[in-house]
Scaffold this active site. Structure first.
Site, PDB file in Angstrom:
ATOM      1  N   TYR A 168      47.520 -18.345 -93.602  1.00  0.00           N
ATOM      2  CA  TYR A 168      47.147 -18.714 -92.228  1.00  0.00           C
ATOM      3  C   TYR A 168      45.846 -19.520 -92.248  1.00  0.00           C
ATOM      4  CZ  TYR A 168      45.136 -18.235 -87.566  1.00  0.00           C
ATOM      5  OH  TYR A 168      44.548 -18.509 -86.357  1.00  0.00           O
TER       6      TYR A 168
HETATM    7  O1  LIG Z   1      39.496 -15.000 -85.831  1.00  0.00           O
HETATM    8  C1  LIG Z   1      40.548 -15.481 -86.191  1.00  0.00           C
HETATM    9  O2  LIG Z   1      40.663 -16.639 -86.503  1.00  0.00           O
HETATM   10  C2  LIG Z   1      41.758 -14.607 -86.332  1.00  0.00           C
HETATM   11  O3  LIG Z   1      41.568 -13.481 -85.470  1.00  0.00           O
HETATM   12  C3  LIG Z   1      42.590 -12.544 -85.537  1.00  0.00           C
HETATM   13  O4  LIG Z   1      42.690 -12.021 -86.850  1.00  0.00           O
HETATM   14  P1  LIG Z   1      41.929 -10.684 -87.192  1.00  0.00           P
HETATM   15  O5  LIG Z   1      40.461 -10.826 -87.028  1.00  0.00           O
HETATM   16  O6  LIG Z   1      42.440 -10.256 -88.510  1.00  0.00           O
HETATM   17  O7  LIG Z   1      42.418  -9.733 -85.997  1.00  0.00           O
HETATM   18  P2  LIG Z   1      43.287  -8.399 -86.009  1.00  0.00           P
HETATM   19  O8  LIG Z   1      44.581  -8.617 -86.668  1.00  0.00           O
HETATM   20  O9  LIG Z   1      43.295  -7.921 -84.626  1.00  0.00           O
HETATM   21  O10 LIG Z   1      42.415  -7.419 -86.913  1.00  0.00           O
HETATM   22  C4  LIG Z   1      41.123  -7.019 -86.491  1.00  0.00           C
HETATM   23  C5  LIG Z   1      40.553  -6.028 -87.463  1.00  0.00           C
HETATM   24  O11 LIG Z   1      41.355  -4.851 -87.475  1.00  0.00           O
HETATM   25  C6  LIG Z   1      41.733  -4.528 -88.803  1.00  0.00           C
HETATM   26  N1  LIG Z   1      43.072  -3.926 -88.771  1.00  0.00           N
HETATM   27  C7  LIG Z   1      44.147  -4.641 -88.396  1.00  0.00           C
HETATM   28  C8  LIG Z   1      45.393  -4.061 -88.341  1.00  0.00           C
HETATM   29  C9  LIG Z   1      45.538  -2.718 -88.704  1.00  0.00           C
HETATM   30  O12 LIG Z   1      46.615  -2.134 -88.670  1.00  0.00           O
HETATM   31  N2  LIG Z   1      44.423  -2.036 -89.070  1.00  0.00           N
HETATM   32  C10 LIG Z   1      43.188  -2.590 -89.114  1.00  0.00           C
HETATM   33  O13 LIG Z   1      42.210  -1.922 -89.456  1.00  0.00           O
HETATM   34  C11 LIG Z   1      41.714  -5.844 -89.556  1.00  0.00           C
HETATM   35  O14 LIG Z   1      41.514  -5.595 -90.928  1.00  0.00           O
HETATM   36  C12 LIG Z   1      40.533  -6.530 -88.892  1.00  0.00           C
HETATM   37  O15 LIG Z   1      39.359  -6.125 -89.507  1.00  0.00           O
HETATM   38  C13 LIG Z   1      43.902 -13.186 -85.153  1.00  0.00           C
HETATM   39  O16 LIG Z   1      44.959 -12.238 -85.285  1.00  0.00           O
HETATM   40  C14 LIG Z   1      44.202 -14.393 -85.986  1.00  0.00           C
HETATM   41  O17 LIG Z   1      45.359 -15.007 -85.476  1.00  0.00           O
HETATM   42  C15 LIG Z   1      43.031 -15.343 -85.977  1.00  0.00           C
HETATM   43  O18 LIG Z   1      42.959 -15.985 -84.755  1.00  0.00           O
END
Ligand SMILES: O=C(O)[C@H]1O[C@H](OP(=O)(O)OP(=O)(O)OC[C@H]2O[C@@H](n3ccc(=O)[nH]c3=O)[C@H](O)[C@@H]2O)[C@H](O)[C@@H](O)[C@H]1O
Length: 425
Positions: free
Chosen positions: A238
């Site tokens: 991504y």
């Molecule tokens: O800023 C971005 O550019 C991206 O932001 C977002 O990604 P992320 O920051 O990864 O958000 P998100 O999935 O909500 O996980 C948040 C936290 O929860 C943790 N997480 C997640 C899932 C889980 O089951 N457990 C967990 O601890 C996980 O490890 C993380 O620490 C958008 O989805 C992406 O499309 C893109 O726009």
């Protein structure tokens, strides 16, 4: 020794042999040869008919758009309804989370807005349909189509002279890239190029503002993340496609004079959000009494995100559109240098994931069943933190919603949309 005929045709099933002899006798006769020729002609004709049916079928699949009524809808929706400085904006991904919010905000101040969205099923399409209904109620027309359909894009630019494109259509999600890598190439690479090709050929060319991502900082450890920091170590496909998007848009700026602004969004959240994101799926699970999985980094270090509230991001998007400057080319020819900008749109105050969960528990008045597991190597990064001074300087970007307040608004929306009982189901 068996003859060749016996080798080719088995000797035991007598019926088969008999048919074979019959076949030879038939072919020997001239009249039967004529019949065979007729049969072959009929076969060829059927094949050609089938081909033409397939072609018209392709046309049929793309013809969900077009026609007088459809064109009138596009023209009306694209029309600017304010006297000074209005813009006409094509919003891609308009039925998405950020796309629907930006479309409404633009329309509210009198700008023309036409949306396009392919309503794919990455997450529940009924939520996208509900966002679409909201936009329709606000006189915003959304075209059901894919940005890879260049005929559709050309048609849209033919009938509406868009001054700006807010490009938010994308395959989102960091971890899903391991499951379906092709969808990231389809939307974030091929779709982007398809859109840029049409924009560069149009006359006048629109200015383009598009969604990059905080994920481009990848394994970068210098905090807070500044736009000038290295972005050559993506941790997920991504992130790699978003980084590629930054390079691809740069070439279109350089060769064709397109005005480009890339926005690096930092974990945007809020009402009408994306069900695949942690804050959203955690809410659902907490209400349903199901456990949630909370990732941790090395040595049990909590992960942290610079969660950014949707209204702040919308202000950043609109500020970017307002200050984008003009594209200089027309009809595929550059006439001079055009702006190329990249901004972080974050909140500047990272919060750990367990803290985010505690806030949800407070607003939902339900305790979460937490399973802590080591962060799998599936594209995640341990933390994000934006330096937003460039966006502040350029268009006064100043986020005002902290995570506690933003999640409260999200939970209120969630319960009103799904209902407290339905959320529990
Ligand atoms: O800023 C971005 O550019 C991206 O932001 C977002 O990604 P992320 O920051 O990864 O958000 P998100 O999935 O909500 O996980 C948040 C936290 O929860 C943790 N997480 C997640 C899932 C889980 O089951 N457990 C967990 O601890 C996980 O490890 C993380 O620490 C958008 O989805 C992406 O499309 C893109 O726009």
């Amino acid at each position: 020794m068996p003859s060749l005929e016996e080798e080719l045709f088995p000797s035991t099933p007598g019926k088969f042999k008999d048919r074979n002899r019959h076949f030879h006798r038939c072919f020997a006769s001239t009249s039967n040869m004529f019949l065979w020729a007729l049969f072959l002609i009929a076969l060829t004709a059927s094949y050609l008919c089938f081909q033409s049916f397939m072609d018209s079928g392709n046309r049929y699949f793309t013809s969900t758009w077009g026609g007088h009524h459809w064109e009138r809808n596009v023209i009306n929706s694209a029309q600017i309804r304010r006297s000074h400085g209005g813009m006409s904006v094509l919003v891609t991904g308009a039925a998405g989370f950020v796309g629907s919010h930006v479309s409404l905000a633009l329309k509210k101040r009198g700008d023309g807005v036409v949306g396009i969205d392919n309503f794919n099923n990455y997450y529940d399409p009924s939520l996208k349909k509900a966002r679409k209904n909201l936009l329709t109620q606000n006189s915003i027309f959304i075209v059901d189509g894919d940005i890879n359909d260049s005929k559709l894009l050309v048609k849209l630019f033919d009938i509406a002279r868009f001054t700006h494109v807010m490009h938010l259509a994308a395959q989102a999600g960091v971890r899903y890239a391991m499951e379906n890598p092709g969808s990231y190439i389809h939307s974030n690479i091929a779709g982007l190029v398809s859109l840029l090709e049409v924009c560069k050929n149009s006359n006048p060319q629109p200015a383009i503002v598009w969604a990059s991502s905080s994920s481009v900082y990848g394994l970068n450890e210098k905090v807070p993340f500044s736009e000038s920091d290295r972005t050559d170590q993506p941790a997920s496909l991504y992130a790699a496609t978003k980084k590629a998007g930054e390079e691809i848009t740069h070439t279109y700026n350089h060769i064709y004079g397109l005005s480009i602004t890339g926005l690096r969004f930092f974990t945007v959240y809020g009402p009408w959000g994306r069900p695949d994101m942690a804050y959203f799926s955690f809410t659902r699970n907490i209400l349903q009494g199901k456990p949630i999985t909370v990732y941790r980094g090395k040595n049990r270090v909590d992960l942290a995100r610079d969660f950014t509230y949707i209204d702040d991001v919308v202000k950043g998007c609109i500020g970017s559109l307002d200050t984008s400057g003009k594209s200089t080319g027309s009809g595929g020819k550059k006439r001079g240098p055009a702006p190329y900008r990249i901004f972080n749109l974050g909140n500047t105050s990272p919060v750990t994931v367990p803290m985010m969960v505690a806030m949800l528990e407070k607003h939902l008045k339900v305790k979460a069943k937490k399973n802590f597991v080591v962060m799998p190597g599936n594209g995640d990064v341990p933390f994000t933190h934006a330096n937003i001074s460039s966006a502040r300087k350029e268009f006064g970007y100043k986020p005002t919603t902290d995570l506690q307040t933003g999640l409260k608004k999200f939970v209120k929306w969630y319960l009103s949309y799904y209902g407290y009982d339905q959320g529990k189901l």
